[in-house]
Design an enzyme around this catalytic site. Structure first.
Site, PDB file in Angstrom:
ATOM      1  N   GLU A 250       4.333  15.050   3.591  1.00  0.00           N
ATOM      2  CA  GLU A 250       4.442  13.945   3.248  1.00  0.00           C
ATOM      3  C   GLU A 250       4.951  14.516   1.343  1.00  0.00           C
ATOM      4  O   GLU A 250       4.195  14.910   0.644  1.00  0.00           O
ATOM      5  CB  GLU A 250       3.134  13.147   2.702  1.00  0.00           C
ATOM      6  CG  GLU A 250       2.896  11.730   2.235  1.00  0.00           C
ATOM      7  CD  GLU A 250       3.751  11.319   2.706  1.00  0.00           C
ATOM      8  OE1 GLU A 250       4.825  10.557   2.047  1.00  0.00           O
ATOM      9  OE2 GLU A 250       3.701  10.763   3.638  1.00  0.00           O
TER      10      GLU A 250
ATOM     11  N   ASP B  29      11.281   6.627   7.715  1.00  0.00           N
ATOM     12  CA  ASP B  29      12.017   5.160   6.837  1.00  0.00           C
ATOM     13  C   ASP B  29      13.776   5.496   7.525  1.00  0.00           C
ATOM     14  O   ASP B  29      13.844   5.918   8.530  1.00  0.00           O
ATOM     15  CB  ASP B  29      12.846   6.002   5.879  1.00  0.00           C
ATOM     16  CG  ASP B  29      13.358   5.038   4.924  1.00  0.00           C
ATOM     17  OD1 ASP B  29      14.295   3.956   5.153  1.00  0.00           O
ATOM     18  OD2 ASP B  29      13.484   5.625   3.553  1.00  0.00           O
TER      19      ASP B  29
ATOM     20  N   LYS C  52      20.825   0.247   7.198  1.00  0.00           N
ATOM     21  CA  LYS C  52      22.579   0.155   7.081  1.00  0.00           C
ATOM     22  C   LYS C  52      23.019   0.872   7.547  1.00  0.00           C
ATOM     23  O   LYS C  52      22.879   2.172   7.326  1.00  0.00           O
ATOM     24  CB  LYS C  52      22.637   0.269   4.868  1.00  0.00           C
ATOM     25  CG  LYS C  52      22.028  -1.043   4.344  1.00  0.00           C
ATOM     26  CD  LYS C  52      22.292  -0.967   3.161  1.00  0.00           C
ATOM     27  CE  LYS C  52      21.381  -2.375   2.668  1.00  0.00           C
ATOM     28  NZ  LYS C  52      21.995  -2.531   1.047  1.00  0.00           N
TER      29      LYS C  52
ATOM     30  N   ASP D 241       8.103   0.963  13.466  1.00  0.00           N
ATOM     31  CA  ASP D 241       8.040  -0.825  14.422  1.00  0.00           C
ATOM     32  C   ASP D 241       8.888  -1.461  14.133  1.00  0.00           C
ATOM     33  O   ASP D 241       9.077  -2.369  14.268  1.00  0.00           O
ATOM     34  CB  ASP D 241       6.757  -1.195  13.188  1.00  0.00           C
ATOM     35  CG  ASP D 241       7.519  -0.439  11.170  1.00  0.00           C
ATOM     36  OD1 ASP D 241       7.854  -0.107  11.208  1.00  0.00           O
ATOM     37  OD2 ASP D 241       6.905  -1.925  10.513  1.00  0.00           O
TER      38      ASP D 241
ATOM     39  N   THR E  30      -2.610   3.379  12.776  1.00  0.00           N
ATOM     40  CA  THR E  30      -2.916   3.768  11.077  1.00  0.00           C
ATOM     41  C   THR E  30      -2.975   2.979   9.893  1.00  0.00           C
ATOM     42  O   THR E  30      -2.494   2.176  10.581  1.00  0.00           O
ATOM     43  CB  THR E  30      -1.451   4.840  11.001  1.00  0.00           C
ATOM     44  OG1 THR E  30      -0.856   4.209  10.404  1.00  0.00           O
ATOM     45  CG2 THR E  30      -1.384   6.151  11.707  1.00  0.00           C
ATOM     46  N   ARG E  31      -3.308   3.510   8.696  1.00  0.00           N
ATOM     47  CA  ARG E  31      -3.237   2.742   7.594  1.00  0.00           C
ATOM     48  C   ARG E  31      -1.578   2.154   7.831  1.00  0.00           C
ATOM     49  O   ARG E  31      -2.039   0.152   7.126  1.00  0.00           O
ATOM     50  CB  ARG E  31      -3.987   3.295   6.476  1.00  0.00           C
ATOM     51  CG  ARG E  31      -3.993   2.613   5.489  1.00  0.00           C
ATOM     52  CD  ARG E  31      -4.621   3.194   4.190  1.00  0.00           C
ATOM     53  NE  ARG E  31      -4.251   2.810   3.043  1.00  0.00           N
ATOM     54  CZ  ARG E  31      -3.295   3.241   2.396  1.00  0.00           C
ATOM     55  NH1 ARG E  31      -2.205   3.290   2.207  1.00  0.00           N
ATOM     56  NH2 ARG E  31      -3.024   2.338   0.756  1.00  0.00           N
ATOM     57  N   TYR E  32      -0.814   2.175   7.695  1.00  0.00           N
ATOM     58  CA  TYR E  32       0.759   1.868   7.718  1.00  0.00           C
ATOM     59  C   TYR E  32       0.888   0.934   8.733  1.00  0.00           C
ATOM     60  O   TYR E  32       1.451   0.153   7.658  1.00  0.00           O
ATOM     61  CB  TYR E  32       1.417   2.492   7.133  1.00  0.00           C
ATOM     62  CG  TYR E  32       2.987   2.349   7.844  1.00  0.00           C
ATOM     63  CD1 TYR E  32       3.299   2.044   6.340  1.00  0.00           C
ATOM     64  CD2 TYR E  32       3.146   2.857   8.912  1.00  0.00           C
ATOM     65  CE1 TYR E  32       4.867   1.970   6.271  1.00  0.00           C
ATOM     66  CE2 TYR E  32       4.832   2.228   9.346  1.00  0.00           C
ATOM     67  CZ  TYR E  32       5.648   1.444   7.683  1.00  0.00           C
ATOM     68  OH  TYR E  32       6.859   0.314   8.276  1.00  0.00           O
TER      69      TYR E  32
END
Length: 158
Positions: free
Chosen positions: A14, A62, A66, A98, A138-140
């Site tokens: 991370e 990420d 674009k 997602d 997960t928290r995310y």
């Protein structure tokens, strides 16, 4: 994962300090089987020996949505070559996102790579986490989703 599998060693990569802080805050107790790499995972990948990993997770990278930024996505031929080199034969490569466009991108590139085999046995294979996944989300995932679908892509090293 490290708290649920004390017999397995984990390396969490991370590059962002807030992500590391969140990880450390989420631990219920000290763990001896977790190491944290606080930089770009690609730097660590270059330093690891061949066939040293049983499993690699790529969780919610990420999406670089674009078109002109697609070259920045983590899943590229070079990174797939690196992961194939690092995974033991039969090792698992598990990804989640997602973003449906990114899921399609990751699936297509990994499926086309000669060292990986798609392991889903049904169309629902995209929608379920690995069997030993200890969390609902997960928290995310809880923060970012608000009910969106999580796509899970599971491959095996040939």
């Amino acid at each position: 994962m490290s708290q649920h599998h004390a017999d397995i060693h984990f390396i969490g990569c991370e590059p962002f300090i807030n992500g590391i802080a969140a990880l450390l805050a989420s631990l219920n107790a000290p763990v001896d089987n977790l190491k944290i790499w606080d930089d770009n995972a690609r730097l660590l990948m270059d330093a690891l020996p061949d066939a040293c990993l049983d499993r690699i997770y790529l969780l919610n990278p990420d999406p670089w949505p674009k078109t002109r930024h697609a070259k920045r996505r983590f899943i590229q031929e070079e990174s797939l070559n690196d992961m194939a080199r690092l995974l033991k034969p039969g090792g698992q490569f598990i990804m989640s996102t997602d973003v449906v466009d990114l899921a399609n991108w990751m699936h297509w590139h990994t499926w086309a790579h000669p060292d990986f085999e798609w392991t889903a046995t049904s169309q629902d294979g995209w929608l379920s986490p690995p069997e030993d996944w200890p969390l609902d989300k997960t928290r995310y995932m809880k923060k970012a989703l608000g009910g969106e679908t999580i796509y899970w892509l599971k491959f095996k090293r040939r």
